[in-house]
Design a protein around this motif. Structure first.
Motif, PDB file in Angstrom:
ATOM      1  N   LYS B 724     -10.813  20.560 -50.806  1.00  0.00           N
ATOM      2  CA  LYS B 724     -10.484  19.288 -49.937  1.00  0.00           C
ATOM      3  C   LYS B 724     -10.697  18.369 -51.273  1.00  0.00           C
ATOM      4  CE  LYS B 724     -11.022  21.747 -45.865  1.00  0.00           C
ATOM      5  NZ  LYS B 724     -11.275  23.248 -46.145  1.00  0.00           N
ATOM      6  N   ASN B 725     -11.262  18.297 -51.907  1.00  0.00           N
ATOM      7  CA  ASN B 725     -11.999  17.159 -52.662  1.00  0.00           C
ATOM      8  C   ASN B 725     -11.360  17.040 -53.577  1.00  0.00           C
ATOM      9  OD1 ASN B 725     -14.209  16.357 -50.706  1.00  0.00           O
ATOM     10  ND2 ASN B 725     -15.752  18.557 -51.817  1.00  0.00           N
ATOM     11  N   TYR B 730      -8.341  25.256 -57.075  1.00  0.00           N
ATOM     12  CA  TYR B 730      -7.844  26.104 -55.742  1.00  0.00           C
ATOM     13  C   TYR B 730      -9.236  27.078 -55.654  1.00  0.00           C
ATOM     14  CZ  TYR B 730      -2.583  24.666 -57.654  1.00  0.00           C
ATOM     15  OH  TYR B 730      -1.940  23.489 -57.978  1.00  0.00           O
ATOM     16  N   ARG B 731      -8.763  27.533 -54.420  1.00  0.00           N
ATOM     17  CA  ARG B 731     -10.032  27.645 -53.842  1.00  0.00           C
ATOM     18  C   ARG B 731      -8.834  29.644 -53.706  1.00  0.00           C
ATOM     19  NH1 ARG B 731     -14.671  26.539 -53.032  1.00  0.00           N
ATOM     20  NH2 ARG B 731     -14.154  23.973 -51.839  1.00  0.00           N
TER      21      ARG B 731
END
Lengths: 98, 734
Positions: B724-725, B730-731
């Motif tokens: 998000k930041n 990538y997660r």
């Protein structure tokens, strides 16, 4: 023994000791006398006169040469020196660089 | 005396000796001085060593050491000045000889003097920190003789002149040279360096600078290198003959610098004789010489390597992009192999199998082979050709050699998966048509591919072999159980049961089989499904072959070897002599393009035209009519018609294969991304690209744009999410 392998050492009183060159060359001085390049009279005649060394001492010295050849590496035997000869022998040793 | 060789005690003189003649030192010194004169005059034979030694001994003992020492210095100096004069007076050539003779004399005299004065050397000198006799003699010789104003430059010039003359081919007295140089070295390495070596190197540099200038103007590269090599060897030989071995590196450096380093670029790029020419003409000897010479200078080899690399790249690029060459894939690959052989040989013969050169060669090949996107196809075609016919009658070892070479090219491919695709197709055709020359060779290549790329790469290929084997067994079983029903006129059937997935199946376009065949096929289907439950059979009519017996007009019989489609068409003519294209199409339901092709090979090829076409033209049109050709003749009993050989694909087919490959890559890329993200949990974009590329390198080189698309697709399907930041992160979502 061939004559070339022997050397004659003459004491102040004129006594002659004929010994092996190998033995005589235990003395650094005699070694140089016999091996120096050019021809000194000693090298030519195979004899060395020591006007300052007496017969007694020279005899002792010759004995030492042979003792040295034989035993110098080990410590089993002792070279016997009569006390009265000590000083003169010491002088001669310094002279002969033995 | 009882403790021999202990020298560090000092003996005091006897008391009575102390009272000496005040003239004693003077008298004694005179004797010694006289002796020194005699020694220098070669007149020592009369002297008594003992007497001289004793005198020197006594002088030192009586504290006249200083007098003895300074007397010695003065006497020797005066002798040396005279020697120096006589040397200076020597004319021309005699100069060095005179110097050499005097030096020998001095050396001998010096040794005698040292022996006489040994006692001084032993006691007086160490305690007063003076220079020992021998060294003193050398120093005096250096200062008085060598460094005398007249001799110093003359000596140097004479020596350099001699070297120069030798370089120009004259014979000089090397023994004399060696003695003089040895003298300089004996006087101390600084004397040698300052009085000779330094100037020697300078003069040599000038000499070779000039000479190399001349050579390079008038010689070609090969000759120049020969000359340079000869000069280098000469210098090495010179050092071994009469110079200090420590000069070796210095003088060779000079030659290397002047003759090689300053002309490297010009040499390698020489027109008609530089590296390119040597490579073209396989001049192993010249190349070897160049390698050995250039190796001596820091950047030499990299220059050779660069030129070689760029040349290989150029020729390779020409080869792979030459449209002429692209017509014949087998020849194309053979040329690549020849090229590789050529350079392998050069590297092994001329470049001592240098690893860096091998790497350069490999990277060049990798570079240009992948310039042509059809290389994988061509290599597979080459293998196909070899395994179909090329290797017939060739010994097993030679087969291995060829296969190893192919593997070597394979290693250069970046798109190994494309190769796999083609290889599968070609292998399938080989297996189904029974055209492979040697099963061993086939398997050997599979093993090689397996060791190269792992189990995954070959599992499907191996599956194909297994299918062939089981099919044989199945057919035996089929005939064993249905034997009685099938004897007689009914056709013999050979079915290969292919596992879907292992084989490169095309969308199966079935056709209507002739009734005779259909019956047997149905029997097989029921037999097969009876023995194996839960399977489905579908007929790949586009891949089969058939042997037909036909009787022609004059009663002559022929056996026709045709494809399944062609068989279907020909069977129609059992009942009719004339059929139109439309009728054939309707009866067989063969796809139009295939039908046209098979009619063409049946009707339009000379010598194999078992059908006659109206109108007579090269192409098949929708409203053509076909007749059974009664007048067909052939010298051979067996006639092979239009066998579908593996050929290089046409452009649209090629596009299609490309597309399929691209499709196949997608899941692989995705799998790689997921694997990486699963272990890393979080990673930024660039790193993912790098890792994916690394993982897939063994099979192909993924395009970053495509990887990006795959990542986006995975995000859509919620395997991954963007941080998000940081939008670049990538997660992984478990």
């Amino acid at each position: 023994m061939k004559k070339e392998d022997m050397v004659k050492l003459i004491s102040s009183e004129g006594f002659e000791f004929v010994i092996d060159k190998d033995a005589a060359m235990v003395s650094q001085t005699i070694y140089n006398m016999l091996t120096s390049p050019g021809s000194f009279s000693e090298t030519q005649h195979g004899e060395v006169t020591f006007p300052e060394i007496s017969t007694t001492i020279l005899e002792k010295i010759c004995k030492y040469f042979y003792w040295h050849l034989q035993f110098a590496s080990g410590k089993e035997t002792e070279f016997h020196i009569e006390p009265e000869l000590t000083l003169e022998l010491l002088m001669a040793a310094n002279y002969l660089h033995t | 005396m009882s403790a021999p060789k202990k020298k560090n005690f000092q003996i005091e003189a006897f008391k009575h000796r102390v009272v000496v003649d005040p003239k004693y030192p003077e008298k004694t010194w005179k004797i010694l001085e006289h002796a020194i004169h005699e020694i220098y005059n070669h007149n020592a034979s009369g002297l008594s060593f003992e007497e001289l030694y004793r005198n020197a001994y006594n002088m030192v003992l009586h504290k006249f050491g200083e007098k003895l020492y300074s007397g010695l210095v003065a006497t020797m100096t005066s002798h040396l000045s005279e020697i120096s004069k006589s040397i200076e007076a020597a004319q021309g050539e005699l100069f060095l000889e005179e110097l050499n003779r005097k030096w020998a004399d001095h050396n001998k005299a010096l040794q005698m003097i040292r022996d006489i004065l040994m006692y001084m050397d032993r006691t007086f000198i160490p305690s007063t920190h003076k220079t020992p006799v021998h060294e003193l003699g050398l120093n005096l010789w250096r200062d008085v003789v060598i460094h005398s104003s007249k001799t110093q430059t003359r000596l140097r010039d004479t020596l350099l002149e001699l070297v120069h003359r030798e370089r120009n081919g004259e014979v000089i007295n090397r023994g004399l040279m060696r003695n003089i140089i040895k003298m300089l070295m004996d006087l101390g390495s600084t004397v040698y360096q300052e009085d000779f070596e330094h100037h020697f190197l300078e003069v040599s540099a000038d000499f070779y600078r000039l000479e190399s200038q001349q050579f390079i103007e008038c010689c070609d590269c090969g000759d120049y290198l020969k000359k340079a090599e000869r000069r280098l060897n000469e210098e090495m030989e010179r050092v071994s003959h009469y110079l200090d071995t420590r000069s070796l590196d210095k003088i060779t450096n000079v030659v290397e610098k002047e003759m090689i380093e300053s002309h490297m670029q010009r040499l390698v790029h020489m027109e008609n004789s530089g590296i390119v020419n040597m490579l073209v003409n396989d001049k192993y000897e010249d190349l070897g010489r160049m390698y050995n010479l250039f190796r001596r200078v820091p950047t030499g080899l990299s220059i050779v390597r660069d030129v070689m690399t760029s040349y290989i790249r150029d020729t390779g690029k020409q080869l792979v992009t030459d449209p002429e060459r692209l017509r014949d894939p087998v020849d194309f690959v053979q040329r690549l192999l020849d090229l590789k052989d050529k350079y392998d040989k050069i590297i092994s013969l001329a470049f001592g199998n240098d690893k860096t050169f091998q790497n350069a060669l490999n990277s060049s090949f990798e570079y240009f082979i992948n310039l042509n996107t059809r290389s994988p196809e061509f290599i597979s075609l080459f293998v196909d050709d070899k395994l179909r016919k090329g290797l017939r009658g060739v010994s097993e070892e030679d087969v291995e050699v060829v296969l190893d070479k192919v593997m070597m090219l394979f290693r250069y491919l970046q798109e190994k998966d494309v190769f796999e695709k083609y290889y599968k197709q070609h292998l399938a055709k080989r297996l189904l048509a029974g055209k492979t020359v040697s099963d061993d060779a086939e398997r050997s290549l599979i093993v090689k591919l397996k060791t190269e790329c792992g189990y995954q790469f070959t599992s499907k290929l191996e599956g194909m072999f297994t299918d062939m084997k089981t099919s044989q067994d199945t057919m035996q079983g089929f005939y064993a159980s249905n034997g009685p029903d099938l004897v007689g006129d009914s056709p013999t059937l050979a079915v290969q049961v292919l596992t879907t997935g292992s084989w490169p199946t095309q969308p199966s376009a079935t056709c209507n089989l002739p009734a005779e065949i259909l019956g047997v096929c149905e029997k097989f289907r029921s037999y097969y499904l009876g023995t194996h439950t839960g399977r489905r059979l579908s007929w790949q009519t586009n891949m089969g072959t058939a042997d037909l017996k036909a009787t022609f007009g004059k009663g002559q019989k022929h056996e026709l070897n045709v494809s399944t489609y062609q068989m279907c068409v020909l069977m129609l003519f059992n009942n009719a002599d004339r059929m139109t294209y439309k009728e054939i199409e309707q009866a067989t339901e063969i796809p139009a393009s295939d039908l046209k092709r098979c009619l063409q090979s049946l009707a339009c090829v000379k010598g194999k035209n078992v059908l006659r076409k109206e109108p007579m033209s090269k192409d098949i049109a929708e409203d053509d009519a076909f007749f059974f050709n009664e007048k067909f003749t052939s010298k051979l009993y067996k006639v092979k018609i239009g066998t579908v050989v593996a050929q290089r694909e046409s452009e649209p087919e090629n596009q299609e294969t490309r597309q399929r490959v691209e499709e196949d890559r997608k899941p692989q890329i995705e799998a790689a991304i997921v694997r990486i993200m699963k272990s890393r949990r979080m990673l930024d974009h660039n790193n993912i690209i790098a890792e994916v590329t690394k993982q897939l390198q063994a099979r192909f080189l993924p395009n970053p744009v495509i990887i990006k698309k795959r990542i986006e697709s995975l995000i859509e399907r919620e395997f991954l999410e963007r941080d998000k930041n940081d939008r670049k992160m990538y997660r992984y979502l478990a």
